[in-house]
Design a protein around this motif. Structure first.
Motif, PDB file in Angstrom:
ATOM      1  N   LEU A 212       7.576  13.588  20.232  1.00  0.00           N
ATOM      2  CA  LEU A 212       6.846  14.700  20.847  1.00  0.00           C
ATOM      3  C   LEU A 212       7.108  14.883  22.406  1.00  0.00           C
ATOM      4  O   LEU A 212       6.826  15.965  22.737  1.00  0.00           O
ATOM      5  CB  LEU A 212       5.366  14.188  20.714  1.00  0.00           C
ATOM      6  CG  LEU A 212       4.332  14.950  21.352  1.00  0.00           C
ATOM      7  CD1 LEU A 212       4.234  16.539  20.661  1.00  0.00           C
ATOM      8  CD2 LEU A 212       2.800  14.323  21.348  1.00  0.00           C
ATOM      9  N   LEU A 213       7.447  13.645  23.121  1.00  0.00           N
ATOM     10  CA  LEU A 213       7.868  13.805  24.320  1.00  0.00           C
ATOM     11  C   LEU A 213       9.159  14.477  24.384  1.00  0.00           C
ATOM     12  O   LEU A 213       9.221  15.213  25.593  1.00  0.00           O
ATOM     13  CB  LEU A 213       8.039  12.372  25.095  1.00  0.00           C
ATOM     14  CG  LEU A 213       8.219  12.061  26.457  1.00  0.00           C
ATOM     15  CD1 LEU A 213       6.695  12.627  27.088  1.00  0.00           C
ATOM     16  CD2 LEU A 213       8.301  10.693  26.962  1.00  0.00           C
ATOM     17  N   GLN A 214       9.898  14.593  23.745  1.00  0.00           N
ATOM     18  CA  GLN A 214      11.108  15.249  23.871  1.00  0.00           C
ATOM     19  C   GLN A 214      11.090  16.832  23.609  1.00  0.00           C
ATOM     20  O   GLN A 214      11.777  17.623  24.106  1.00  0.00           O
ATOM     21  CB  GLN A 214      12.354  14.608  22.811  1.00  0.00           C
ATOM     22  CG  GLN A 214      12.816  13.399  23.313  1.00  0.00           C
ATOM     23  CD  GLN A 214      13.867  12.822  22.095  1.00  0.00           C
ATOM     24  OE1 GLN A 214      14.038  13.428  21.193  1.00  0.00           O
ATOM     25  NE2 GLN A 214      14.531  11.851  22.519  1.00  0.00           N
ATOM     26  N   THR A 215       9.935  17.340  22.857  1.00  0.00           N
ATOM     27  CA  THR A 215       9.786  18.707  22.759  1.00  0.00           C
ATOM     28  C   THR A 215       9.073  19.418  23.794  1.00  0.00           C
ATOM     29  O   THR A 215       8.875  20.617  24.236  1.00  0.00           O
ATOM     30  CB  THR A 215       9.006  18.817  21.416  1.00  0.00           C
ATOM     31  OG1 THR A 215       7.489  18.347  21.437  1.00  0.00           O
ATOM     32  CG2 THR A 215       9.660  18.411  20.320  1.00  0.00           C
ATOM     33  N   VAL A 216       8.450  18.468  24.777  1.00  0.00           N
ATOM     34  CA  VAL A 216       7.745  18.907  26.139  1.00  0.00           C
ATOM     35  C   VAL A 216       8.819  19.320  27.187  1.00  0.00           C
ATOM     36  O   VAL A 216       9.814  18.679  27.216  1.00  0.00           O
ATOM     37  CB  VAL A 216       7.053  17.847  26.349  1.00  0.00           C
ATOM     38  CG1 VAL A 216       6.316  18.110  27.858  1.00  0.00           C
ATOM     39  CG2 VAL A 216       5.717  17.335  25.554  1.00  0.00           C
TER      40      VAL A 216
ATOM     41  N   ALA B 110       6.559  15.391  35.122  1.00  0.00           N
ATOM     42  CA  ALA B 110       5.117  15.321  35.920  1.00  0.00           C
ATOM     43  C   ALA B 110       4.480  14.089  35.161  1.00  0.00           C
ATOM     44  O   ALA B 110       3.618  13.469  36.076  1.00  0.00           O
ATOM     45  CB  ALA B 110       4.529  16.599  35.802  1.00  0.00           C
ATOM     46  N   LEU B 111       4.482  14.133  33.953  1.00  0.00           N
ATOM     47  CA  LEU B 111       3.705  13.118  33.251  1.00  0.00           C
ATOM     48  C   LEU B 111       4.132  11.646  33.537  1.00  0.00           C
ATOM     49  O   LEU B 111       3.562  10.843  33.905  1.00  0.00           O
ATOM     50  CB  LEU B 111       3.782  13.439  31.622  1.00  0.00           C
ATOM     51  CG  LEU B 111       2.868  12.376  30.835  1.00  0.00           C
ATOM     52  CD1 LEU B 111       1.439  12.773  31.254  1.00  0.00           C
ATOM     53  CD2 LEU B 111       3.119  12.875  29.357  1.00  0.00           C
ATOM     54  N   ILE B 112       5.469  11.431  33.566  1.00  0.00           N
ATOM     55  CA  ILE B 112       6.046  10.334  33.970  1.00  0.00           C
ATOM     56  C   ILE B 112       5.582  10.036  35.692  1.00  0.00           C
ATOM     57  O   ILE B 112       5.440   8.737  35.697  1.00  0.00           O
ATOM     58  CB  ILE B 112       7.541  10.108  33.940  1.00  0.00           C
ATOM     59  CG1 ILE B 112       7.835  10.256  32.221  1.00  0.00           C
ATOM     60  CG2 ILE B 112       8.114   8.839  34.462  1.00  0.00           C
ATOM     61  CD1 ILE B 112       9.260  10.614  32.237  1.00  0.00           C
ATOM     62  N   GLY B 113       5.805  10.911  36.342  1.00  0.00           N
ATOM     63  CA  GLY B 113       5.277  10.565  37.761  1.00  0.00           C
ATOM     64  C   GLY B 113       3.847  10.286  37.899  1.00  0.00           C
ATOM     65  O   GLY B 113       3.325   9.441  38.513  1.00  0.00           O
ATOM     66  N   ALA B 114       2.923  11.017  37.250  1.00  0.00           N
ATOM     67  CA  ALA B 114       1.576  10.722  37.185  1.00  0.00           C
ATOM     68  C   ALA B 114       1.134   9.249  36.499  1.00  0.00           C
ATOM     69  O   ALA B 114       0.268   8.497  36.983  1.00  0.00           O
ATOM     70  CB  ALA B 114       0.750  11.723  36.283  1.00  0.00           C
ATOM     71  N   LEU B 115       1.783   8.888  35.419  1.00  0.00           N
ATOM     72  CA  LEU B 115       1.547   7.570  34.808  1.00  0.00           C
ATOM     73  C   LEU B 115       2.005   6.542  35.638  1.00  0.00           C
ATOM     74  O   LEU B 115       1.495   5.390  35.750  1.00  0.00           O
ATOM     75  CB  LEU B 115       2.154   7.596  33.402  1.00  0.00           C
ATOM     76  CG  LEU B 115       1.482   8.498  32.335  1.00  0.00           C
ATOM     77  CD1 LEU B 115       2.271   8.308  31.203  1.00  0.00           C
ATOM     78  CD2 LEU B 115       0.148   8.018  32.126  1.00  0.00           C
ATOM     79  N   ALA B 116       3.247   6.664  36.345  1.00  0.00           N
ATOM     80  CA  ALA B 116       3.929   5.803  37.165  1.00  0.00           C
ATOM     81  C   ALA B 116       3.266   5.224  38.516  1.00  0.00           C
ATOM     82  O   ALA B 116       3.047   4.404  39.068  1.00  0.00           O
ATOM     83  CB  ALA B 116       5.377   6.034  37.562  1.00  0.00           C
TER      84      ALA B 116
END
Length: 146
Positions: free
Chosen positions: A5-9, A16-22
């Motif tokens: 699912l992450l590769q289809t985004v 942005a999601l990685i930065g937000a989670l980090a």
């Protein structure tokens, strides 16, 4: 084999999601400091967008777009935390209907917060991309680099 699912985004949303989670642990630590008025959503808007801009610049993607999306995610997180706070402090026995003017005001305020957080995220993502490009331009690349 089906892609995850992450590769289809799209990559900008992924960064942005990685930065937000980090940025969540850093924002939580800043929130715990004495006299700190920081919020988790604000930390994601600033720190998360910066991290997303750095990752996007390293991966040769638009850091402004990644920062904008991280800022939008931070705005959503800030609005959700505000709604949870308001609902938890409201008394459950005095539920009353809101007039139309109050509903329109809150919709306008939510749209304004999402727009402002996106712009702040865009700026922080741009700064993160600029810093990453500046640092990477000074790193020697090649087999014989010393």
């Amino acid at each position: 084999m089906s892609p995850s699912l992450l590769q289809t985004v799209p990559s900008t949303w992924r960064f942005a999601l990685i930065g937000a989670l980090a940025s969540l642990p850093v924002a939580a630590m800043i929130d715990l400091l004495p006299n700190s008025e920081a919020t988790i959503g604000g930390g994601v808007v600033i720190i998360g967008a910066f991290i997303a801009g750095v990752i996007a610049a390293v991966r040769v993607t638009d850091p402004d777009a990644a920062g904008l999306r991280a800022g939008f995610l931070g705005g959503i997180l800030g609005i959700c935390s505000f709604i949870v706070t308001v609902v938890s402090t409201a008394t459950s026995g005095t539920a009353a209907a809101w007039p139309l003017s109050r509903v329109v005001f809150w919709i306008f305020a939510i749209v304004l917060v999402l727009c402002a957080s996106s712009v702040f995220g865009l700026v922080c993502g741009h700064v993160g991309g600029w810093i990453a490009n500046t640092v990477l331009s000074r790193v020697p690349i090649g087999v014989n680099a010393t």
